[in-house]
Design a protein around this motif. Structure first.
Motif, PDB file in Angstrom:
ATOM      1  N   MET A  22       0.830  -1.204   0.000  1.00  0.00           N
ATOM      2  CA  MET A  22       0.000   0.000   0.000  1.00  0.00           C
ATOM      3  C   MET A  22       0.868   1.260   0.000  1.00  0.00           C
ATOM      4  SD  MET A  22      -2.981   1.132   2.700  1.00  0.00           S
ATOM      5  CE  MET A  22      -3.912  -0.345   2.248  1.00  0.00           C
ATOM      6  N   ALA A  23       1.878   1.281   0.873  1.00  0.00           N
ATOM      7  CA  ALA A  23       2.723   2.471   0.985  1.00  0.00           C
ATOM      8  C   ALA A  23       3.514   2.703  -0.300  1.00  0.00           C
ATOM      9  CB  ALA A  23       3.667   2.332   2.182  1.00  0.00           C
ATOM     10  N   LEU A  24       4.082   1.633  -0.857  1.00  0.00           N
ATOM     11  CA  LEU A  24       4.888   1.782  -2.067  1.00  0.00           C
ATOM     12  C   LEU A  24       4.032   2.183  -3.260  1.00  0.00           C
ATOM     13  CD1 LEU A  24       7.654   1.598  -3.347  1.00  0.00           C
ATOM     14  CD2 LEU A  24       7.277  -0.846  -3.724  1.00  0.00           C
ATOM     15  N   SER A  25       2.840   1.606  -3.390  1.00  0.00           N
ATOM     16  CA  SER A  25       1.988   1.953  -4.526  1.00  0.00           C
ATOM     17  C   SER A  25       1.573   3.420  -4.479  1.00  0.00           C
ATOM     18  CB  SER A  25       0.742   1.058  -4.555  1.00  0.00           C
ATOM     19  OG  SER A  25      -0.059   1.243  -3.397  1.00  0.00           O
ATOM     20  N   GLU A  26       1.380   3.966  -3.267  1.00  0.00           N
ATOM     21  CA  GLU A  26       0.987   5.374  -3.147  1.00  0.00           C
ATOM     22  C   GLU A  26       2.069   6.314  -3.667  1.00  0.00           C
ATOM     23  OE1 GLU A  26      -0.038   6.048   0.907  1.00  0.00           O
ATOM     24  OE2 GLU A  26      -1.990   5.052   0.767  1.00  0.00           O
ATOM     25  N   ALA A  37       1.985   3.786 -13.467  1.00  0.00           N
ATOM     26  CA  ALA A  37       0.737   3.028 -13.430  1.00  0.00           C
ATOM     27  C   ALA A  37       1.019   1.763 -12.635  1.00  0.00           C
ATOM     28  CB  ALA A  37       0.271   2.691 -14.841  1.00  0.00           C
ATOM     29  N   VAL A  38       0.324   1.597 -11.518  1.00  0.00           N
ATOM     30  CA  VAL A  38       0.669   0.551 -10.551  1.00  0.00           C
ATOM     31  C   VAL A  38      -0.376  -0.550 -10.540  1.00  0.00           C
ATOM     32  CG1 VAL A  38       1.141   0.056  -8.129  1.00  0.00           C
ATOM     33  CG2 VAL A  38       1.897   2.221  -9.119  1.00  0.00           C
ATOM     34  N   ASP A  39       0.084  -1.782 -10.544  1.00  0.00           N
ATOM     35  CA  ASP A  39      -0.783  -2.953 -10.403  1.00  0.00           C
ATOM     36  C   ASP A  39      -0.233  -3.798  -9.261  1.00  0.00           C
ATOM     37  OD1 ASP A  39      -2.713  -4.843 -10.762  1.00  0.00           O
ATOM     38  OD2 ASP A  39      -1.733  -5.825 -12.467  1.00  0.00           O
ATOM     39  N   VAL A  40      -1.080  -4.160  -8.303  1.00  0.00           N
ATOM     40  CA  VAL A  40      -0.657  -4.928  -7.135  1.00  0.00           C
ATOM     41  C   VAL A  40      -1.218  -6.343  -7.228  1.00  0.00           C
ATOM     42  CG1 VAL A  40      -0.703  -5.116  -4.623  1.00  0.00           C
ATOM     43  CG2 VAL A  40      -0.559  -2.862  -5.696  1.00  0.00           C
ATOM     44  N   GLY A  52       0.809 -12.925 -14.257  1.00  0.00           N
ATOM     45  CA  GLY A  52       0.891 -11.480 -14.078  1.00  0.00           C
ATOM     46  C   GLY A  52       2.268 -10.933 -14.417  1.00  0.00           C
ATOM     47  N   VAL A  53       3.311 -11.638 -13.999  1.00  0.00           N
ATOM     48  CA  VAL A  53       4.678 -11.199 -14.296  1.00  0.00           C
ATOM     49  C   VAL A  53       4.938 -11.246 -15.797  1.00  0.00           C
ATOM     50  CG1 VAL A  53       7.111 -11.820 -14.039  1.00  0.00           C
ATOM     51  CG2 VAL A  53       5.618 -11.786 -12.033  1.00  0.00           C
ATOM     52  N   LEU A  65       9.650   2.461 -18.632  1.00  0.00           N
ATOM     53  CA  LEU A  65      10.413   2.177 -17.416  1.00  0.00           C
ATOM     54  C   LEU A  65       9.603   1.209 -16.574  1.00  0.00           C
ATOM     55  CD1 LEU A  65      12.619   2.590 -15.262  1.00  0.00           C
ATOM     56  CD2 LEU A  65      11.383   4.647 -14.517  1.00  0.00           C
ATOM     57  N   LEU A  66      10.155   0.025 -16.327  1.00  0.00           N
ATOM     58  CA  LEU A  66       9.458  -1.006 -15.552  1.00  0.00           C
ATOM     59  C   LEU A  66      10.084  -1.128 -14.168  1.00  0.00           C
ATOM     60  CD1 LEU A  66       9.056  -3.879 -18.188  1.00  0.00           C
ATOM     61  CD2 LEU A  66       7.589  -1.896 -17.771  1.00  0.00           C
ATOM     62  N   LEU A  67       9.244  -1.211 -13.166  1.00  0.00           N
ATOM     63  CA  LEU A  67       9.700  -1.428 -11.792  1.00  0.00           C
ATOM     64  C   LEU A  67       8.880  -2.560 -11.190  1.00  0.00           C
ATOM     65  CD1 LEU A  67      10.572   1.222  -9.109  1.00  0.00           C
ATOM     66  CD2 LEU A  67       9.149  -0.745  -8.507  1.00  0.00           C
ATOM     67  N   LEU A  68       9.564  -3.607 -10.769  1.00  0.00           N
ATOM     68  CA  LEU A  68       8.908  -4.760 -10.153  1.00  0.00           C
ATOM     69  C   LEU A  68       9.422  -4.911  -8.736  1.00  0.00           C
ATOM     70  CD1 LEU A  68       7.100  -7.281 -10.267  1.00  0.00           C
ATOM     71  CD2 LEU A  68       9.064  -8.551 -11.167  1.00  0.00           C
TER      72      LEU A  68
END
Length: 494
Positions: A22-26, A37-40, A52-53, A65-68
């Motif tokens: 939650m904190a990181l997605s915010e 654009a965030v998907d959890v 999903g990956v 730019l991708l961040l996983l």
């Protein structure tokens, strides 16, 4: 991807992983910081995670730019290969029920994106007893070996993907958010990863800031950075405070002069003299010398590392290595930090000043201190002279990333570090008598009352009694240490 609950009872639940997600997605979604654009993927099965990956990497364009971020348990199979646990992962069928590193590596290699950031926050459950450290030689996971490749920045929570335990505190503990992901979130939220002040957070400076934050809490845990076939430094996010005003031009590295501490190539031959009754335990020296040298040679180190480094021999007849020779050998590996804020934090720590992490040590006291010190924008609080169990903003000496702040009940002195030579500290003392009595006896004595006056230009702050002595000693020690620091790094004070 975050997994907080596991069907297999042998995998401990990690409810804190939900808070991480939650904190990181915010912060990642915040347009002033990341604009991602965030998907959890939360508590999904192995197949759901794998799909999903794969979709995530397959759908990317070359300029994306991708961040996983992975927050879950990490496990190794019998051949030492790394696996990430999903909700339905079974310890007995690890290879079939988890997402293995090879699968993730393949998806990254086949992605069109040339800008990939991977954050690994994984832990082993039950690998070692609480209060002990796992021996990396038994369970170490080579991240670069498992996830090597092209155009990737891989930041892990520790050197071997296992967590160090120190004084009962650990990086991933039940319902608490992890120390590593908390450091990631706070670094992005406060923009402290923008070390050069250009308004952009590069991958390497972001790693350095996260590493510093983790090691302030867990000194023996060192996040790692692996860079694979990258050209230049990839921009992770924006500093929400914007570029630093009057940002100095980059300074070219200079060759260390003879009087500066420099890193020394370690020797494999240790010519320490054995002595009776006053040395270090020989076995401890030989077993752990390399580890101590690695610790003291880390330029990001903020915790003071000082002798004694090893247990001393007990008894006059016992034989140990000469302490002074061993200490001198270790101290030759001491290196200077390459960043002013790291140097400032280390200096304050060595003077037993209370450091402040505004992201995790909030509360009214810190907020009031920040307001009284007029800390705004890019500037941040670093530490304060402790006058009690809580932060006292009425009588304080505080240190920000750019200024020394001296506060009495009504005055604020903000002194840029480059102008410390204009600061004056003077003290006077007087003796006051006191007395007391009851029905049975009387008593009395004298007490020395110290008054300290701090002047900067036409401004002054005055402290008496307990505060007078405390502020006098703190300021004198700090100014002397900063004079020495300025001699070694004049460019920091330009």
């Amino acid at each position: 991807m975050t997994t907080s609950r596991y069907d297999d009872p042998r995998l401990e639940h990690l409810p804190g992983a939900d808070a991480d997600a939650m904190a990181l997605s915010e912060v990642l979604k915040d347009g002033a910081i990341g604009g991602f654009a965030v998907d959890v993927l939360k508590d999904r099965t192995r197949d759901e995670v794998a799909r999903g990956v794969q979709r995530f990497f397959t759908a990317a364009a070359p300029e994306d730019l991708l961040l996983l971020h992975l927050s879950c348990h990490g496990r190794k199979d019998s051949r030492g290969r790394l696996h990430f646990a999903a909700r339905d992962t079974e310890v007995d069928t690890l290879e079939a029920s988890s997402v293995d590193a090879d699968f993730l590596n393949d998806r990254m290699e086949q992605s069109a994106s040339q800008q990939i950031i991977l954050l690994l926050d994984c832990c082993y459950s039950g690998a070692f007893v609480k209060g002990m450290r796992t021996r990396a030689g038994e369970h170490a996971v080579d991240v670069a070996g498992n996830l090597g490749g092209r155009g990737r920045f891989i930041i892990t929570s520790s050197t071997s993907l296992q967590y160090s335990y120190e004084d009962g505190e650990r990086s991933r503990d039940g319902a608490k958010p992890s120390v590593f992901t908390t450091a990631v979130v706070q670094s992005l939220r406060h923009g402290t990863g923008d070390r050069d002040g250009d308004g952009h957070v590069g991958a390497e400076e972001f790693y350095r800031d996260v590493c510093d934050r983790v090691r302030r809490i867990l000194p023996d845990q060192t996040p790692t950075l692996s860079v694979n076939s990258a050209i230049g430094d990839l921009v992770v996010a924006f500093n929400p405070a914007g570029p630093r005003p009057n940002r100095p031009a980059a300074v070219e590295p200079v060759t260390a002069t003879a009087h500066e501490p420099v890193a020394v190539t370690p020797s494999t031959d240790y010519p320490f003299d054995p002595v009776k009754g006053s040395g270090y335990d020989i076995g401890e020296v030989m077993n752990h010398l390399r580890q101590v040298i690695d610790l003291i040679s880390d330029p990001r180190r903020t915790m003071p590392v000082q002798p004694p480094f090893f247990p001393e021999v007990s008894g006059k007849r016992d034989i140990g290595y000469d302490k002074q020779q061993v200490d001198a050998h270790i101290l030759r590996h001491l290196v200077e930090p390459a960043d002013f804020e790291i140097a400032l934090s280390r200096l304050l720590r060595e003077q037993r000043v209370a450091l402040i992490d505004e992201g995790t040590l909030g509360g009214r006291g810190v907020t009031r201190l920040r307001e009284r010190c007029q800390v705004v924008g890019w500037e941040r609080l670093v530490g304060h002279v402790r006058t009690g169990r809580t932060v006292d903003s009425r009588w304080a000496v505080a240190y920000t990333s750019t200024h020394l702040c001296v506060l009495d009940a009504t005055h604020l002195l903000r002194i840029p570090y480059r102008e410390l030579s204009s600061l004056s500290v003077s003290s006077t003392s007087r003796w006051e008598t006191w007395s007391g009595s009851n029905d049975q006896a009387g008593w009395g004595g004298e007490t020395e009352v110290v008054t300290t006056t701090v002047r900067f230009g036409p401004q002054k702050a005055v402290f008496e009694g307990f505060y007078g002595e405390l502020m006098r000693d703190a300021l004198n020690d700090f100014v002397a240490a900063m004079v020495d620091l300025r001699k070694r790094h004049p460019d920091w004070f330009a």
